[in-house]
Write a protein that holds these residues in place. Structure first.
Motif, PDB file in Angstrom:
ATOM      1  N   GLU A  10       0.862  -1.182   0.000  1.00 20.88           N
ATOM      2  CA  GLU A  10       0.000   0.000   0.000  1.00 20.88           C
ATOM      3  C   GLU A  10       0.897   1.230   0.000  1.00 20.88           C
ATOM      4  N   ARG A  11       0.396   2.347  -0.506  1.00 23.96           N
ATOM      5  CA  ARG A  11       1.098   3.634  -0.570  1.00 23.96           C
ATOM      6  C   ARG A  11       2.232   3.669  -1.596  1.00 23.96           C
ATOM      7  N   ALA A  12       2.234   2.762  -2.572  1.00 28.12           N
ATOM      8  CA  ALA A  12       3.209   2.847  -3.658  1.00 28.12           C
ATOM      9  C   ALA A  12       2.844   4.031  -4.543  1.00 28.12           C
ATOM     10  N   THR A  13       3.824   4.597  -5.229  1.00 24.99           N
ATOM     11  CA  THR A  13       3.581   5.686  -6.168  1.00 24.99           C
ATOM     12  C   THR A  13       3.940   5.224  -7.569  1.00 24.99           C
ATOM     13  N   CYS A  14       3.364   5.897  -8.565  1.00 23.64           N
ATOM     14  CA  CYS A  14       3.568   5.530  -9.968  1.00 23.64           C
ATOM     15  C   CYS A  14       4.135   6.720 -10.730  1.00 23.64           C
ATOM     16  N   SER A  15       4.938   6.424 -11.745  1.00 28.18           N
ATOM     17  CA  SER A  15       5.480   7.479 -12.593  1.00 28.18           C
ATOM     18  C   SER A  15       5.471   7.010 -14.045  1.00 28.18           C
ATOM     19  N   PHE A  16       5.051   7.910 -14.942  1.00 29.68           N
ATOM     20  CA  PHE A  16       4.989   7.611 -16.371  1.00 29.68           C
ATOM     21  C   PHE A  16       5.878   8.534 -17.194  1.00 29.68           C
ATOM     22  N   GLY A  17       6.637   9.410 -16.561  1.00 25.19           N
ATOM     23  CA  GLY A  17       7.553  10.291 -17.273  1.00 25.19           C
ATOM     24  C   GLY A  17       6.989  11.677 -17.541  1.00 25.19           C
ATOM     25  N   ALA A  18       7.787  12.469 -18.233  1.00 21.49           N
ATOM     26  CA  ALA A  18       7.467  13.871 -18.507  1.00 21.49           C
ATOM     27  C   ALA A  18       6.177  14.012 -19.292  1.00 21.49           C
ATOM     28  N   GLY A  19       5.382  14.999 -18.900  1.00 19.01           N
ATOM     29  CA  GLY A  19       4.143  15.297 -19.594  1.00 19.01           C
ATOM     30  C   GLY A  19       2.955  14.488 -19.115  1.00 19.01           C
ATOM     31  N   ILE A  20       3.177  13.600 -18.145  1.00 18.10           N
ATOM     32  CA  ILE A  20       2.088  12.794 -17.605  1.00 18.10           C
ATOM     33  C   ILE A  20       2.017  13.031 -16.099  1.00 18.10           C
ATOM     34  N   ASN A  23      -2.484  11.532 -11.005  1.00 15.93           N
ATOM     35  CA  ASN A  23      -3.448  12.095 -10.061  1.00 15.93           C
ATOM     36  C   ASN A  23      -3.592  11.186  -8.841  1.00 15.93           C
ATOM     37  N   SER A  24      -3.520   9.887  -9.071  1.00 13.99           N
ATOM     38  CA  SER A  24      -3.565   8.920  -7.977  1.00 13.99           C
ATOM     39  C   SER A  24      -2.994   7.595  -8.459  1.00 13.99           C
ATOM     40  N   CYS A  25      -2.463   6.851  -7.527  1.00 12.79           N
ATOM     41  CA  CYS A  25      -1.964   5.503  -7.777  1.00 12.79           C
ATOM     42  C   CYS A  25      -2.557   4.659  -6.643  1.00 12.79           C
ATOM     43  N   THR A  26      -3.611   3.927  -6.955  1.00 12.48           N
ATOM     44  CA  THR A  26      -4.403   3.246  -5.940  1.00 12.48           C
ATOM     45  C   THR A  26      -4.018   1.781  -5.820  1.00 12.48           C
ATOM     46  N   PHE A  27      -3.785   1.355  -4.589  1.00  8.89           N
ATOM     47  CA  PHE A  27      -3.488  -0.046  -4.283  1.00  8.89           C
ATOM     48  C   PHE A  27      -4.780  -0.844  -4.366  1.00  8.89           C
ATOM     49  N   ASN A  28      -4.803  -1.859  -5.225  1.00  7.41           N
ATOM     50  CA  ASN A  28      -5.950  -2.769  -5.319  1.00  7.41           C
ATOM     51  C   ASN A  28      -5.637  -4.096  -4.636  1.00  7.41           C
ATOM     52  N   SER A  29      -4.418  -4.582  -4.852  1.00  8.62           N
ATOM     53  CA  SER A  29      -3.971  -5.844  -4.261  1.00  8.62           C
ATOM     54  C   SER A  29      -2.459  -5.916  -4.424  1.00  8.62           C
ATOM     55  N   ALA A  30      -1.859  -6.978  -3.929  1.00 14.07           N
ATOM     56  CA  ALA A  30      -0.404  -7.143  -4.057  1.00 14.07           C
ATOM     57  C   ALA A  30       0.025  -7.302  -5.509  1.00 14.07           C
ATOM     58  N   THR A  31      -0.933  -7.542  -6.406  1.00  9.33           N
ATOM     59  CA  THR A  31      -0.600  -7.723  -7.822  1.00  9.33           C
ATOM     60  C   THR A  31      -1.194  -6.657  -8.730  1.00  9.33           C
ATOM     61  N   GLN A  32      -1.904  -5.664  -8.157  1.00 14.52           N
ATOM     62  CA  GLN A  32      -2.558  -4.686  -9.021  1.00 14.52           C
ATOM     63  C   GLN A  32      -2.626  -3.301  -8.387  1.00 14.52           C
ATOM     64  N   THR A  53       7.233   3.020  -7.231  1.00 19.23           N
ATOM     65  CA  THR A  53       8.145   3.209  -6.100  1.00 19.23           C
ATOM     66  C   THR A  53       7.395   2.914  -4.809  1.00 19.23           C
ATOM     67  N   ASN A  54       7.990   2.068  -3.994  1.00 25.22           N
ATOM     68  CA  ASN A  54       7.408   1.687  -2.710  1.00 25.22           C
ATOM     69  C   ASN A  54       7.738   2.738  -1.657  1.00 25.22           C
ATOM     70  N   PRO A  55       7.017   2.758  -0.540  1.00 27.96           N
ATOM     71  CA  PRO A  55       7.282   3.736   0.516  1.00 27.96           C
ATOM     72  C   PRO A  55       8.714   3.680   1.059  1.00 27.96           C
ATOM     73  N   ASP A  56       9.390   2.542   0.926  1.00 20.21           N
ATOM     74  CA  ASP A  56      10.775   2.420   1.402  1.00 20.21           C
ATOM     75  C   ASP A  56      11.787   2.807   0.319  1.00 20.21           C
TER      76      ASP A  56
END
Length: 75
Positions: A10-20, A23-32, A53-56
């Motif tokens: 939970e609390r992982a963040t997502c990045s898609f690069g410049a220009g994107i 708004n949110s990166c929602t934890f659904n499960s350990a695989t999604q 990126t994980n919280p650690d």
């Protein structure tokens, strides 16, 4: 050390690069995670790496995991 694929915390963040903007990166499960994004009209067209990126601060990247394409013309 990297987490094995499919071991999202939970609390992982997502990045898609410049220009994107992520708004949110929602934890659904350990695989999604679900990302809600906004693509700028000036974003470069082409494939992008997706980084989670994980919280650690451990991260993993999926090369060419997302594509920005030209939108269809308005009618």
């Amino acid at each position: 050390m990297r987490r094995p694929a499919g071991n999202f915390p939970e609390r992982a963040t997502c990045s898609f690069g410049a220009g994107i903007t992520v708004n949110s990166c929602t934890f659904n499960s350990a695989t999604q995670l679900t990302a809600n994004i906004t693509i700028s009209s000036t974003a470069t067209v082409g494939t992008r790496n997706v980084t989670v990126t994980n919280p650690d601060n451990q991260s993993s990247t999926l090369p060419n995991g997302f594509s920005v394409t030209v939108p269809p013309p308005f009618r």
